[in-house]
Scaffold this active site. Structure first.
Site, short mmCIF file in Angstrom:
data_model
loop_
_atom_site.label_atom_id
_atom_site.label_comp_id
_atom_site.label_asym_id
_atom_site.label_seq_id
_atom_site.Cartn_x
_atom_site.Cartn_y
_atom_site.Cartn_z
N THR A 42 2.70 1.04 3.46
CA THR A 42 1.84 1.40 4.59
C THR A 42 2.75 1.69 5.68
OG1 THR A 42 0.14 -0.14 4.20
CG2 THR A 42 0.19 0.76 6.37
N GLU A 87 5.58 -8.40 7.95
CA GLU A 87 4.67 -9.36 8.60
C GLU A 87 5.14 -10.79 8.38
OE1 GLU A 87 0.63 -6.66 8.66
OE2 GLU A 87 0.94 -8.05 7.02
N THR A 113 -6.97 -5.31 8.15
CA THR A 113 -6.33 -4.01 7.92
C THR A 113 -7.27 -3.14 7.12
OG1 THR A 113 -5.21 -4.90 5.98
CG2 THR A 113 -3.94 -4.72 8.00
#
Lengths: 408, 408
Positions: free
Chosen positions: B195, B281, B408
């Protein structure tokens, strides 16, 4: 495998490997682990036709090599010896020698040929077995005070928080047949044999080739459809021992009650597999992904495994977030040529995605559903008639905690 | 690609997409996100030869479909419009209409044909774009106060904690050529386009076919070798725009300085890829897996990706646990037929595994090394001459926290 009406099969929640006739089991603390039991056995009165499935990891641990060679001799074993706390994996020649010695020593205690003993180990990788402790343990393990399947179930655990057991009974040729099983595993769990051990016993009289066929078939639908963290271990193994003491006519694929036996085996393996998934390291929920409408069974399985393996899906479920976008995304990278515009997704009873588009949802209700301990997600590919189910768990703070500090 | 002595290429840490001649960029807050910038653009003075690589996820978001169709017309675009906060993915026909409208409106502001505009989106999946806000934004975005590459870099971020930029300069045919890039992405990151969005500009004069060849080659070694969580998103895209204003002789694979250009592009893409992995993350460390001694480049890449994707390896690194067993296990299930008895593993400078056996290690020293922000693990398969490098990050409590709550 056709569906069997449940009244033909009795499911026993608390029973395990000693329910079938002629099996006994036990376990003890020999000192590999600090306190908990770490050495266990199952013994059959007579040699049992045995089928096994093993890890696909290229690094197969020493005991798996020894056990496979032993089973290959006559397709029979009579006993299993398991230690936990040390996997005897990545231990080279010495590891093989140690596994063979465990086998030989226990054979001596039992008065049988070593190749009748399956040995297996689970725990830390890359350390040699503490053979002095194991040798001392083997000398005492058959003592009366160590007997009992509860001791065995305890002795095979590592990071598991509970024992796992199930048994079924049904009639074949008018004879009562039992299948009982126990398993361990809660981390390094991924399809194609997880870090898991499964031991299944039955008193059915069955041909080896057919038992192996049934085990492989059932494993693909059960043990190979669970994941905790995507890591396939070096030590995975499921063994089924069938000692024939139920005295039914020899079971083969042509036997009129073949499907009944396979279904019983499936109930046992599915239950043990789900219990492993639910006891996944740090898990708070059992997650079930039901895939339908696939153009092949392999497509259904691949989509299910892709979704259940997604860290993003797993954290969303932990956070009770009805995040269907992550479910759809994981289906989309499964490698299966799905049709986006045909896809439907439900979380529990709630339709969240249909024909490629999100559905209006009552967010709080779906969030409420996700607070359950058992979460079911249904994905319909609307491309064909095949289905599969995959099981796993949520990804939590505790998973990180356990694995940032526990040495596997 | 041969190695280029570093004095031929100047690396500029802080520069980005407007370093190459003839590019400007900007960004603003149009209201998709609560506060932070969420709409950005890059414009070239003249149409630029453009090559792109896109997600392999079957659910390609609407803007990717529109952008690919547009580029296909002349292999050129002149501008990029990006929004963050909403991915315009899983949005059906309306999503396509919205992406086309973004394109058309921005084309109107710039006075060029719509097919010269690439559009792309990143953020929440499955919600329609707030087109009123985007329309109002497009009307103002070219205003002087929104100009500047810093604004653009900010406008493309989602859960990223920092902007990511790099640029290089070198001479071709005696002309100074620049390549500058910026990227976003920190979750749903997995090889085969994570992503992530990557935007690379250059003033090089280069043929489209050769630019695409170079981009694909470089992407396989850089963007496709990073992972944060194993999830391949619906919106990934890397675009390289080459506007030719450096005025060098047309670059093709036959040009004597072709390798110099490709190496410059590789430096830019590798730097952007590593910055994404490091900003994964919840990550506290950048992890680099160097695989050597493979019998093919694909084998080297598969082993690297398998190790960097392992949750167990990633949590061990977070916990500064020199747990080589998990590294070896992940190599073992990579699908590559490695030879256990030839395998060697080092953590930093410390040999931990050699010829299939663990080495005696100074546990505390290796633990100390794992406290670094950049951790390098080297795996030698000792089977051949091929190498590859994969990048990722550790798996932490904060990864779970971010993903159990962020939609998300």
């Amino acid at each position: 495998m056709q569906a069997i009406s449940s009244n033909e099969i009795t499911v026993l929640d608390k029973e395990s490997v000693t329910l079938p006739k002629g099996f006994k089991a036990g376990g003890m603390h020999c000192g590999i682990k600090r306190k908990r039991l770490d050495l266990g056995y199952i013994v059959s009165e007579v040699p049992a036709v045995t089928a096994g499935v093993y890890t696909t990891n290229i690094f197969q641990a020493a005991p798996l090599v020894v056990t496979q060679e032993s089973i290959a001799k006559e397709n029979k074993i009579q006993a299993v010896l398991v230690n936990s706390g040390n996997a005897n994996a990545c231990t080279g020649e010495q590891g093989l020698t140690d596994a063979q010695e465990m086998q030989k020593l226990f054979a001596g205690e039992l008065g049988m040929d070593p190749h009748y003993i399956a040995v297996t180990s689970t725990g830390v990788i890359g350390e040699l077995l503490p053979m002095d402790k194991i040798k001392a343990g083997i000398k005492q393990i058959l003592d009366k005070e160590n007997e009992g399947e509860e001791n065995f179930k305890q002795a095979i655990l590592t990071t598991d928080t509970c024992t796992k057991e199930i048994a079924v009974q049904f009639n074949i040729d008018g004879k009562k047949v039992s299948i009982g099983g126990t398993s361990k595993g809660s981390g390094m769990i991924h399809p194609n044999m997880a870090t898991m051990l499964g031991f299944v016993t039955t008193d059915a009289n069955i041909a080896h080739e057919d038992l192996l066929f049934a085990l492989k078939d059932v494993t693909n639908l059960t043990f190979n459809m669970i994941t905790v963290d995507g890591d396939t271990s070096t030590n995975d193994m499921v063994l089924v021992m069938a000692n024939g003491l139920a005295d039914n006519e020899l079971l083969t694929k042509e036997h009129p009650e073949w499907d009944l036996f396979v279904n019983g085996l499936k109930i046992v393996c599915e239950s043990l597999a789900k219990k492993i998934a639910k006891d996944g390291e740090g898990a708070t929920k059992l997650v079930e992904i039901q895939v339908s409408g696939a153009f092949s069974i392999n497509a259904a399985r691949a989509v299910g495994k892709s979704i259940i393996s997604s860290n993003l899906v797993k954290t969303a479920i932990y956070g009770t977030d009805p995040n269907w976008g992550r479910i759809v995304t994981a289906a989309g990278y499964s490698g299966v040529p799905i049709e986006p515009n045909l896809l439907g997704v439900s979380i529990g009873e709630y339709k969240v995605f249909e024909k490629g588009l999100p559905c209006p949802i009552a967010e709080e209700e779906v969030k409420g559903y996700l607070e359950n301990e058992n979460v079911v997600i249904h994905v319909n590919l609307n491309q064909g008639d095949y289905s599969a189910t995959a099981w796993g768990c949520d990804l939590t703070y505790d998973y990180v905690k356990i694995n940032a500090s526990y040495r596997t």
